[in-house]
Design an enzyme around this catalytic site. Structure first.
Site, PDB file in Angstrom:
ATOM      1  N   LEU A 244       0.843  -1.190   0.000  1.00 33.79           N
ATOM      2  CA  LEU A 244       0.000   0.000   0.000  1.00 33.79           C
ATOM      3  C   LEU A 244       0.880   1.241   0.000  1.00 33.79           C
ATOM      4  CD1 LEU A 244      -2.535  -1.155   2.749  1.00 33.79           C
ATOM      5  CD2 LEU A 244      -2.626  -1.599   0.281  1.00 33.79           C
ATOM      6  N   ASP A 245       0.811   2.008  -1.058  1.00 33.32           N
ATOM      7  CA  ASP A 245       1.677   3.162  -1.220  1.00 33.32           C
ATOM      8  C   ASP A 245       1.321   4.276  -0.240  1.00 33.32           C
ATOM      9  OD1 ASP A 245       3.682   4.697  -2.896  1.00 33.32           O
ATOM     10  OD2 ASP A 245       1.919   5.968  -3.191  1.00 33.32           O
ATOM     11  N   GLU A 282       3.614   1.159   3.044  1.00 29.54           N
ATOM     12  CA  GLU A 282       4.675   2.158   3.036  1.00 29.54           C
ATOM     13  C   GLU A 282       4.190   3.291   3.916  1.00 29.54           C
ATOM     14  OE1 GLU A 282       7.120   5.247   0.163  1.00 29.54           O
ATOM     15  OE2 GLU A 282       5.064   4.687  -0.308  1.00 29.54           O
ATOM     16  N   ASP A 307      12.045   2.366   6.369  1.00 22.84           N
ATOM     17  CA  ASP A 307      13.003   3.289   5.754  1.00 22.84           C
ATOM     18  C   ASP A 307      14.124   3.667   6.716  1.00 22.84           C
ATOM     19  OD1 ASP A 307      11.969   3.352   3.229  1.00 22.84           O
ATOM     20  OD2 ASP A 307      10.992   5.300   3.412  1.00 22.84           O
ATOM     21  N   PHE A 309      15.796   1.753   8.731  1.00 18.78           N
ATOM     22  CA  PHE A 309      16.862   0.766   8.539  1.00 18.78           C
ATOM     23  C   PHE A 309      17.629   1.082   7.256  1.00 18.78           C
ATOM     24  CE2 PHE A 309      18.181  -3.159   6.381  1.00 18.78           C
ATOM     25  CZ  PHE A 309      19.092  -3.666   7.302  1.00 18.78           C
ATOM     26  N   HIS A 311      17.954   3.981   5.711  1.00 12.88           N
ATOM     27  CA  HIS A 311      18.723   5.223   5.790  1.00 12.88           C
ATOM     28  C   HIS A 311      20.007   5.026   6.596  1.00 12.88           C
ATOM     29  CE1 HIS A 311      15.307   6.783   3.904  1.00 12.88           C
ATOM     30  NE2 HIS A 311      14.713   7.435   4.896  1.00 12.88           N
ATOM     31  N   HIS A 379      12.855   1.132  -5.334  1.00 12.96           N
ATOM     32  CA  HIS A 379      12.609   2.049  -6.448  1.00 12.96           C
ATOM     33  C   HIS A 379      12.673   3.494  -5.979  1.00 12.96           C
ATOM     34  CE1 HIS A 379       8.481   2.330  -4.815  1.00 12.96           C
ATOM     35  NE2 HIS A 379       8.439   3.476  -5.456  1.00 12.96           N
ATOM     36  N   GLY A 383      15.458   5.599  -7.599  1.00 14.22           N
ATOM     37  CA  GLY A 383      14.880   6.427  -8.650  1.00 14.22           C
ATOM     38  C   GLY A 383      14.692   7.874  -8.275  1.00 14.22           C
ATOM     39  N   ASN A 384      14.580   8.181  -6.991  1.00 18.62           N
ATOM     40  CA  ASN A 384      14.395   9.574  -6.587  1.00 18.62           C
ATOM     41  C   ASN A 384      15.713  10.307  -6.375  1.00 18.62           C
ATOM     42  OD1 ASN A 384      11.591   9.812  -6.710  1.00 18.62           O
ATOM     43  ND2 ASN A 384      11.337   8.784  -4.750  1.00 18.62           N
TER      44      ASN A 384
END
Length: 581
Positions: A244-245, A282, A307, A309, A311, A379, A383-384
């Site tokens: 789930l975004d 997410e 996130d 972990f 970072h 991604h 990608g960002n």
């Protein structure tokens, strides 16, 4: 067959089916719904005319848009979508996930081409393929997060039939399938939902504009719309789980939230079918209530991306300290140790990026480790970046081997990003294919402005609309067969096999994880049951004392002798070793 549509904002609706038009009647039992029966076959084009307007719009619940988001829907028989092979039934706590973008996993960019590469994933040893969003979006190529038809499948990938073939092929190969779905917004072009009803609200705003209406007038039907689409992937296509975004962007002030409704419905479907279905969130909130059981006041989702972990691990590997990495970069090994034992780094701590305290502590004794996914690349995190550069572009093969061990032997459910396992030399960049020239220009200029604030020159930021940007992002399938890629791939296979073969590496007891580290000498060791992992991120060898515990080397990136009589192990520079009894 019966055609129906929710359109409470108009006083007249007509069904256009082929060249014929059929007036629709109000459903007396469902306010705002219109129905009509008409003969139709698979593939027949249809849409709805609202009021006196000239435009015929696609069905909001249509399964296929053969001509794109602004074209008509096509009839699809759902019975043909169910996979023939039984699902593997792997539980989330035993999973190793592999995030995959259909459009760049192969140069062809289709479900069928991706299915032809599934034997590679079987040899790798992963258990589930996590597909990035596959709902229709304008143009041919894109990440998928600008989808505008949450019930349909992007036609250039192969449409509904292509997705059904892919799921069946994955199940035949013993792989589960997880699908990334977006409920927090729809794309800026090709979105017809506002013409049908109050799907969006100005009462809340998100980074993408008006929020999906989950708590205002008319929101019962809106919630049912998104809940129904989610269940359709699991029920009709046989998909095994959903990612789930950005659930933190779901503005929902109701006592019973949409996410609780969704998790309850998925649990009910799992009980009905006897399949271990799951939801992975997410979330930027660092809130353990996201995955806490509903009976305990949580949302009841089954896991969430971690996130923090990522970072911390990224800072250990790269030394980067810009943006949200700043908090983790002050003492990266300490940050990594905290996330490996407490899940969140931000658990009520100050976040310089947010300029406030952030997060809430995880109860380690009540929260199993498989409530969290651990990863070195995704991604988003590749990608960002301005150039979409992977870790392979900036860190040594040895450090990539260290990252693999921390993810695959670590406490969380591991997830890999496609190509990571062989250190893909191809970038994964941000690309779009907007037919609308004004939107294309706005996306291009907006991305360049965003990175100009971080010191990038405009010409250094790839043009998302340039077809070459997507082409550069496609995996090169010749790489896994040659060095240095083949060696890294063999290491990933070894680690996945160790995780599968050693129950200690799937132990859900987060409180049992033990970590020691030396920030200055840049080594870290962790213990999971009888398994020890020693990571040396320094540019020189390190000797680490493990104590007299009788462990021996099970796997090592470079040659490492067994520990000496005093339990000391000497690990080469930028290397890692796994030890066990």
């Amino acid at each position: 067959m019966q055609f129906e549509v929710w359109a409470p904002l108009t006083d007249r609706v007509a069904l256009r089916l082929g060249q014929a038009e059929h007036g629709m009647e109000r459903d007396p039992d469902r306010p705002g719904w219109w129905v009509v029966r008409a003969p139709a076959a698979d593939g027949d084009r249809y849409g709805f005319r609202l009021g006196d307007g000239p435009q015929v719009r696609p069905d909001p619940r249509g399964r296929r848009l053969p001509d794109g988001p602004d074209g008509l829907s096509a009839v699809v028989g759902t019975a043909a979508l169910a996979p023939q092979a039984p699902p593997p039934g792997t539980r989330l706590q035993d999973a190793v996930l592999y995030e995959l973008h259909v459009g760049t996993f192969t140069p062809e960019g289709t479900f069928d081409a991706a299915a032809a590469r599934l034997p590679h994933l079987v040899r790798l040893g992963v258990t589930h393929v996590e597909l990035m969003p596959v709902c229709p979006f304008p143009g041919r190529h894109g990440w998928g997060y600008d989808g505008v038809a949450p019930w349909a499948v992007h036609e250039p990938y192969g449409g509904p039939a292509g997705l059904a073939r892919f799921v069946d092929a994955a199940h035949r190969a013993g792989l589960g399938v997880v699908l990334d779905v977006v409920h927090n917004h729809l794309g800026p072009s090709g979105n017809h939902l506002p013409a049908f009803g109050p799907y969006f609200t100005e009462a809340h705003h998100t980074p993408w504009g008006a929020a999906v209406n989950l708590d205002g007038p008319g929101s019962d039907e809106v919630r049912a719309y998104f809940l129904g689409s989610a269940l359709a992937w699991l029920r009709d296509y046989g998909i095994d789980g959903l990612r789930l975004d950005a659930v933190h962007a779901l503005a929902d002030g109701r006592a019973l939230t949409f996410l609780e409704e969704l998790s309850a419905a998925v649990d009910a479907l799992a009980a009905e079918t006897g399949r271990p279905l799951f939801l992975i969130a997410e979330s930027d909130a660092c809130d353990p209530r996201t995955t806490a059981p509903r009976a305990a006041g949580g949302l009841g989702l089954h896991a969430q991306w971690n996130d923090d972990f990522h970072h911390a691990l990224h800072c250990v590997l790269t030394g980067e300290s810009q943006g949200y990495y700043a908090d983790f970069a002050r003492a990266p090994l300490a940050a990594l140790a905290k996330t490996m034992t407490r899940a969140f780094f931000h658990d009520g701590t100050w976040s310089s990026f947010r300029e406030r305290t952030h997060g809430r502590p995880v109860d380690r004794r009540r929260t199993p480790a498989h409530r969290f996914l651990g990863y070195a690349q995704t991604h988003d995190q590749v990608g960002n970046r301005a150039r979409g550069d992977r870790l392979a572009a900036s860190v040594s093969p040895g450090l990539r081997a260290c990252a693999a061990a921390l993810v695959l032997a670590g406490p969380f459910v591991p997830m890999l990003f496609m190509g990571e396992e062989w250190g893909a030399g191809t970038p994964w960049q941000y690309f779009t294919d907007h037919p609308d020239p004004e939107l294309a220009r706005a996306v291009r200029e907006g991305r360049r402005r965003e990175f100009a604030a971080h010191g990038w020159r405009p010409e250094e930021v790839p043009d998302p609309q340039d077809p070459a940007t997507r082409e550069r992002s496609c995996l090169d399938w010749a790489e896994p067969g040659r060095e240095p890629h083949a060696r890294l791939l063999a290491w990933y296979r070894t680690l996945v096999a160790l995780r599968r073969g050693h129950p200690d590496l799937r132990d859900p007891d987060l409180a049992a994880v033990r970590v020691a580290y030396d920030e200055e000498r840049r080594w870290l060791t962790f213990r999971r049951g009888d398994i020890r992992v020693v990571v040396n991120a320094a540019p020189e060898p390190a000797t680490v004392a493990l104590g007299r515990n009788g462990v021996r080397v099970l796997a090592a990136w470079e040659e490492v002798p067994h520990p000496d009589a005093d339990g000391r192990v000497r690990v080469p520079a930028e290397s890692v070793v796994v030890l066990g009894p």
